[in-house]
Scaffold this motif. Sequence first.
Motif, PDB file in Angstrom:
ATOM      1  N   UNK A  38     -30.519 -23.896  62.663  1.00 38.35           N
ATOM      2  CA  UNK A  38     -29.561 -24.115  62.049  1.00 38.35           C
ATOM      3  C   UNK A  38     -28.914 -23.236  61.083  1.00 38.35           C
ATOM      4  N   UNK A  39     -27.419 -22.421  61.146  1.00 39.75           N
ATOM      5  CA  UNK A  39     -26.980 -21.570  60.160  1.00 39.75           C
ATOM      6  C   UNK A  39     -27.116 -22.124  59.065  1.00 39.75           C
ATOM      7  N   UNK A  40     -27.425 -23.724  58.599  1.00 44.45           N
ATOM      8  CA  UNK A  40     -27.076 -23.822  57.328  1.00 44.45           C
ATOM      9  C   UNK A  40     -28.796 -24.149  56.700  1.00 44.45           C
ATOM     10  N   UNK A  41     -29.764 -24.372  57.939  1.00 51.06           N
ATOM     11  CA  UNK A  41     -29.932 -23.976  58.075  1.00 51.06           C
ATOM     12  C   UNK A  41     -31.317 -22.660  57.225  1.00 51.06           C
ATOM     13  N   UNK A  42     -30.912 -22.096  57.963  1.00 52.48           N
ATOM     14  CA  UNK A  42     -31.154 -19.871  57.428  1.00 52.48           C
ATOM     15  C   UNK A  42     -30.639 -19.409  56.121  1.00 52.48           C
ATOM     16  N   UNK A  43     -29.188 -20.015  55.671  1.00 51.47           N
ATOM     17  CA  UNK A  43     -28.187 -20.203  55.124  1.00 51.47           C
ATOM     18  C   UNK A  43     -29.083 -20.822  53.412  1.00 51.47           C
ATOM     19  N   UNK A  44     -29.693 -21.752  53.155  1.00 49.84           N
ATOM     20  CA  UNK A  44     -30.569 -22.349  52.561  1.00 49.84           C
ATOM     21  C   UNK A  44     -32.195 -21.716  52.372  1.00 49.84           C
ATOM     22  N   UNK A  45     -32.712 -20.901  53.101  1.00 49.16           N
ATOM     23  CA  UNK A  45     -33.956 -20.201  52.971  1.00 49.16           C
ATOM     24  C   UNK A  45     -33.491 -19.296  52.709  1.00 49.16           C
ATOM     25  N   UNK A  46     -32.342 -18.416  52.700  1.00 49.82           N
ATOM     26  CA  UNK A  46     -32.164 -16.993  52.586  1.00 49.82           C
ATOM     27  C   UNK A  46     -31.919 -17.101  50.692  1.00 49.82           C
ATOM     28  N   UNK A  47     -30.861 -18.214  50.634  1.00 53.53           N
ATOM     29  CA  UNK A  47     -30.377 -18.272  48.820  1.00 53.53           C
ATOM     30  C   UNK A  47     -31.736 -19.046  48.112  1.00 53.53           C
ATOM     31  N   UNK A  48     -32.524 -19.411  48.889  1.00 46.47           N
ATOM     32  CA  UNK A  48     -33.546 -19.667  48.096  1.00 46.47           C
ATOM     33  C   UNK A  48     -34.544 -19.172  47.545  1.00 46.47           C
ATOM     34  N   UNK A  49     -34.733 -17.989  48.586  1.00 48.85           N
ATOM     35  CA  UNK A  49     -35.401 -16.545  48.768  1.00 48.85           C
ATOM     36  C   UNK A  49     -35.449 -15.790  47.469  1.00 48.85           C
ATOM     37  N   UNK A  50     -33.824 -16.007  46.927  1.00 42.03           N
ATOM     38  CA  UNK A  50     -33.538 -14.832  45.772  1.00 42.03           C
ATOM     39  C   UNK A  50     -34.101 -15.755  44.273  1.00 42.03           C
ATOM     40  N   UNK A  51     -34.908 -15.069  43.589  1.00 45.01           N
ATOM     41  CA  UNK A  51     -35.599 -15.377  41.682  1.00 45.01           C
ATOM     42  C   UNK A  51     -34.540 -15.693  41.949  1.00 45.01           C
ATOM     43  N   UNK A  52     -34.810 -16.987  40.868  1.00 44.86           N
ATOM     44  CA  UNK A  52     -34.461 -17.817  40.306  1.00 44.86           C
ATOM     45  C   UNK A  52     -33.705 -19.219  40.426  1.00 44.86           C
ATOM     46  N   UNK A  53     -34.166 -19.270  42.010  1.00 41.76           N
ATOM     47  CA  UNK A  53     -32.417 -19.715  42.508  1.00 41.76           C
ATOM     48  C   UNK A  53     -33.811 -21.448  42.970  1.00 41.76           C
ATOM     49  N   UNK A  54     -32.766 -22.772  42.288  1.00 42.50           N
ATOM     50  CA  UNK A  54     -33.065 -23.975  42.248  1.00 42.50           C
ATOM     51  C   UNK A  54     -32.683 -24.897  43.310  1.00 42.50           C
ATOM     52  N   UNK A  55     -32.055 -24.435  43.750  1.00 38.55           N
ATOM     53  CA  UNK A  55     -30.687 -25.572  44.495  1.00 38.55           C
ATOM     54  C   UNK A  55     -29.751 -25.106  45.447  1.00 38.55           C
ATOM     55  N   UNK A  56     -29.960 -25.608  47.071  1.00 37.92           N
ATOM     56  CA  UNK A  56     -28.449 -25.123  47.629  1.00 37.92           C
ATOM     57  C   UNK A  56     -28.167 -26.159  48.373  1.00 37.92           C
ATOM     58  N   UNK A  57     -26.991 -26.036  48.642  1.00 38.28           N
ATOM     59  CA  UNK A  57     -25.756 -26.744  48.613  1.00 38.28           C
ATOM     60  C   UNK A  57     -24.607 -25.697  49.540  1.00 38.28           C
ATOM     61  N   UNK A  58     -24.450 -27.558  51.195  1.00 44.01           N
ATOM     62  CA  UNK A  58     -23.716 -26.195  51.814  1.00 44.01           C
ATOM     63  C   UNK A  58     -22.015 -27.769  52.088  1.00 44.01           C
ATOM     64  N   UNK A  59     -21.041 -26.900  51.892  1.00 42.48           N
ATOM     65  CA  UNK A  59     -19.300 -27.517  52.028  1.00 42.48           C
ATOM     66  C   UNK A  59     -19.956 -28.911  50.467  1.00 42.48           C
ATOM     67  N   UNK A  60     -19.558 -29.916  51.136  1.00 40.34           N
ATOM     68  CA  UNK A  60     -19.645 -30.629  49.664  1.00 40.34           C
ATOM     69  C   UNK A  60     -20.888 -31.098  49.055  1.00 40.34           C
ATOM     70  N   UNK A  61     -21.972 -30.766  50.048  1.00 40.02           N
ATOM     71  CA  UNK A  61     -23.624 -31.006  49.662  1.00 40.02           C
ATOM     72  C   UNK A  61     -23.883 -32.116  48.316  1.00 40.02           C
ATOM     73  N   UNK A  62     -24.279 -31.745  47.129  1.00 42.54           N
ATOM     74  CA  UNK A  62     -24.105 -33.290  46.756  1.00 42.54           C
ATOM     75  C   UNK A  62     -23.563 -33.809  46.490  1.00 42.54           C
TER      76      UNK A  62
END
Lengths: 360, 360, 360, 360
Positions: A225-249
């Motif tokens: 999934x595009x959102x799954x890949x984006x979550x992995x991509x952002x979470x792979x950046x140092x210091x990132x602790x959360x990722x959300x897509x659109x309305x998210x949390x």
Amino acid sequence: MSNTFGRLFRFTTWGESHGPALGVVVDGCPAGLPLDESDLQRDLDRRRPGQSRVTTQRKEEDRAEILSGVFEGRTTGHPISILIRNKDADSSKYEPLRNLFRPGHADFTYIKKWGIRDHRGGGRSSARETAARVAAGAIAKKLLAHLGVSILGYVDQVGEVRWDGAHFDADEIERNIVRCPDAETASRMEAAILEARKAGDSVGGAITVQADGVPPGWGEPLYGRLDSDLAAAMMSINAVKGVEIGSGFRAAGMRGTENNDPFEMKNGETSVRTNNAGGILGGISSGAPVVVRFAVKPTSSILIEQDTVTASGEKTTVKVEGRHDPCVATRAVPIGEAMMALVLADHWRLGLGSRIGESD
Amino acid sequence: MSNTFGRLFRFTTWGESHGPALGVVVDGCPAGLPLDESDLQRDLDRRRPGQSRVTTQRKEEDRAEILSGVFEGRTTGHPISILIRNKDADSSKYEPLRNLFRPGHADFTYIKKWGIRDHRGGGRSSARETAARVAAGAIAKKLLAHLGVSILGYVDQVGEVRWDGAHFDADEIERNIVRCPDAETASRMEAAILEARKAGDSVGGAITVQADGVPPGWGEPLYGRLDSDLAAAMMSINAVKGVEIGSGFRAAGMRGTENNDPFEMKNGETSVRTNNAGGILGGISSGAPVVVRFAVKPTSSILIEQDTVTASGEKTTVKVEGRHDPCVATRAVPIGEAMMALVLADHWRLGLGSRIGESD
Amino acid sequence: MSNTFGRLFRFTTWGESHGPALGVVVDGCPAGLPLDESDLQRDLDRRRPGQSRVTTQRKEEDRAEILSGVFEGRTTGHPISILIRNKDADSSKYEPLRNLFRPGHADFTYIKKWGIRDHRGGGRSSARETAARVAAGAIAKKLLAHLGVSILGYVDQVGEVRWDGAHFDADEIERNIVRCPDAETASRMEAAILEARKAGDSVGGAITVQADGVPPGWGEPLYGRLDSDLAAAMMSINAVKGVEIGSGFRAAGMRGTENNDPFEMKNGETSVRTNNAGGILGGISSGAPVVVRFAVKPTSSILIEQDTVTASGEKTTVKVEGRHDPCVATRAVPIGEAMMALVLADHWRLGLGSRIGESD
Amino acid sequence: MSNTFGRLFRFTTWGESHGPALGVVVDGCPAGLPLDESDLQRDLDRRRPGQSRVTTQRKEEDRAEILSGVFEGRTTGHPISILIRNKDADSSKYEPLRNLFRPGHADFTYIKKWGIRDHRGGGRSSARETAARVAAGAIAKKLLAHLGVSILGYVDQVGEVRWDGAHFDADEIERNIVRCPDAETASRMEAAILEARKAGDSVGGAITVQADGVPPGWGEPLYGRLDSDLAAAMMSINAVKGVEIGSGFRAAGMRGTENNDPFEMKNGETSVRTNNAGGILGGISSGAPVVVRFAVKPTSSILIEQDTVTASGEKTTVKVEGRHDPCVATRAVPIGEAMMALVLADHWRLGLGSRIGESD
């Protein structure tokens, strides 16, 4: 395998913070794309340390040297190797840290995993590695521009200062040193960062990255999934602790009637009236802007004394000297954009041949 | 490749909501693990539709049949193929939806990508696929139990009802139908779900999943970070819009002094005093509990009339009949646990051989 | 990961020789391809045991059941799960073999690797697994036919009987039970097989597989070379001991002037005058037929007494009873064709997007 | 993805024959392995051009520079980036070849695939890339030595001169310039090469590579078979046209009684009396030496005039000037060894965790 990202448009990074150089090999970029080193430099300059009073004072030119994969100004379809020399590494500040574990850092876990670590500047765990991604991302961005896709990131939160979303001025983003789309909020963010720095402390933040022009149909189902890949991509950046897509949390607190985006026809195209989905339905792009937001924790390196232990298990305290960003959000903007671009470029290739008669 | 998850301990799912069956092939489970079908059933029952008044009324037994990879009660190291028959599919309600796009669903994007879709029950985009993951996850959990790792998930938010974190009773989780660790909060959550259902609407929620007993040193750096894999894993679950590790989005508002977890010695082991990091530093487990939280959007299928368009571009409205969960959070608990288990099992294998002299 | 083959058009097989069933999940087949079970049956019948007096007498119908990924007669782009029931397994003959190592078989190595093995019919190491590949290959062949590519295999050697290459009659191949393109050679091959069987022995052979209509430009450089993938594909078939492309091992004895294929124009297309390269230059198809040849060893299961040892290290002898092919070459023809088709289908997808402006 | 080889111990190469440099990134080497540049140099020197009168006269020092992944003399578990500068590239000879297709080379297929090619020295299709593999292979060899595995390759055929297998002297291999284990055969091979060179022609050859000390149980079933990976590995080397394991193509002419290797006890270990299997049964190592043989075609670049066509479709002829090996077999020895080492190192890591209780 953990230093490679992507499936078809993929890259592999290498290098330590205080080693002679770092770099990236980009494999899977289509042939025929005009490319030279200046294409990489703009984003490298945006990520570069020492660019303003809210970033670390380490001075690196971050000049990217292309060693392969480009012939007479165009990509050849072969791997593009990019080399960036480290020039201003100062390892002396790290010597006292060789045998203790800085809180919030990977010192302890690296030692538990490998039994050895390059303690100088954090070695491989340093965010200096992100220069390599930004260089790779610049190639992805150039490819995407050719496909009609553009990417824009900005800071929307620094500590307790949140952008209220009221005024958005794309041109403002690069005009202020925190990269916020609203000048007034930007100045409050800058104050929050400087205040934290003055206290020897650091502060967290959040970044939004948006891609415009992604046509409907990019992305894969299930585990691609595009959102799954984006979550992995952002979470792979140092210091990132959360990722959300659109309305998210926020979606957790909503009802279906609020969160669903009704479809409508716009200029003859099926479109969504709102974009709580962040441009992705069932893992696949809907044609609406793809919107990702991610949180970065406050920089772990602070000048305030903290409790910790040594490698041999003795209690001690540590103040982390050296040159550090009091808030990593502003430099994370080009990094987040790069990761978004790299995911999208990969999905462009992945999607080709999804149906009979289209690409054959 | 998008129907496969994991690198060494990996699985591939297949099947549609209203097809004859669905299933999963698990590859990379070590040989010698005692396994039979009853090991899979407990979690399948927790995920099963029709289990309570806050879930869909579709009745599926979800009996898992193991077709390969187990010999005389133990795994052989070869692929474990699991088959689950669909028995209570009722496609009649979907016929009117064949040629229109339900808001919040993948109907539109699937058609744009493939030009064809099985509209019955959402076809491949249905959350029914998650039964296959839960079966795979049960194998991963059994392996992890052997390695001393246990996993526990629970609902911490339904709509505007948030668990305040004050009382945690692990035994309470499966005692109430929403799977909240606090009985009083659980009853308010149940009321919120039933109220939404009564209104023909749906409501979102959030789930926390925690793994205890993960030793320090699991995980990879950079693009194989444990947190990156967990983010991808959770975001691959239907309806998930956000993922956070440890302090997550709260970290954006914090200072380094608050968010850093000091190290200390506990029972002769280097430990963290707090766990804002969610058990992961530099992508690698620290020995503290691994904590992930994710948000699910309100179910897209609602009985309230919504604007949409048909496949041929005409304006219309739709009420989505059929049997749907008014809130997917409660059934998402075993799914989140399964994905956590699958990520950890994969990282256990990945990490072997990380250093000379350890595993050779 | 070792039960999956391919990158974008990929498949995963599962199942043991004497388990309840075996199967395959094909992922990455484009949507819109007309497909039903009869498409799979022709090649399954060609591979089926019990088809003639030169094959094993085990009787299996090998009926393929499609459980997912096809809707209203066309593929949907989602995984195609295929199930084949085992019906005529007779495990009684294998009981005496439970604790000893048959020469030439995987019994010993499987025990050393996993500490457990399903000894019945060879378990997972049985060539029965190839039914799953042949089913997957039939889908690949159908896709390739749509792209103008056809595949043809035949036996060119059985023991010391080698086809001299003089007469080639494509229609003859399926007319004789050894699948040789020359009737006279075929009858000598048949005699050689029957003679070996009569002696309780077995005999080796070789198969050529050719793909016509592959356009120039399929394949990848370096580690994704078409020839490299074909070599892996053929060598993954049970009993295969050698693979060659074009002039193959003969090239070792040749000079450049003999082996180089001169280019010339034919019907306005750049073509090769000869095809020592087997249709592949630098890992990429040249437009000439892609030609692979592979050798199969004599069946390891023979009725003649052989020295061996038991699992507990005692000297013993073994005659392998049960139903076995005296020569596996004839049934290897559809298997080799399937692997060729699967490699080519994968490369078709891989190659899309190789250059700017072509597929975007 | 095609420039990466391996799964867990993997490497990615980059660079063109006449670009500024070439290199390799090795990912997945365990931490703690002593390593410095001198470890790489021995094999690089064996592969180096200009080393004797039977190789090309291009002079390259092929000095490997390690840029990352090593700290205080030991590997850290992070990617090892190796850079090799090109120093003696002479592109002038290639200018006339810019717009025509050299027979036997990838010129035509590269243009068909990418529409652009670096014609200088063959660009990415040049065997110069193999320097990068040899550097990576030297790391794999060092790891394997630590695990008790050693690798040895030699030339057994040059044109029509075949080594008869009678006398094997391991020390002789590096004593003669063709790398044949028998001095007398070596001198006939040398004569064959020099004769071909004198005629402006080239000649093919064959190489055997053997690994000793591989314990039973390395390798995977089905699509990760050790023999399948070795076949892919060897076929990925420029000019290779055939690969065989153990008895190889000879097995096609044999009977089961001849080809099966009986088991026996030797020093308390289950062993094979003969080794027609080449050390691999069912894709998994048996403990006997792993033996691979591969054929290289005669060098495509010859000084004799050959027919060809230009990029615009005109008939022409070409003599390929420049500096070329008249026979690539001798320099292929360290390359084949490197690929063997890289496959084995990968399988060592892959196999860890194959069974419960062993590596946990």
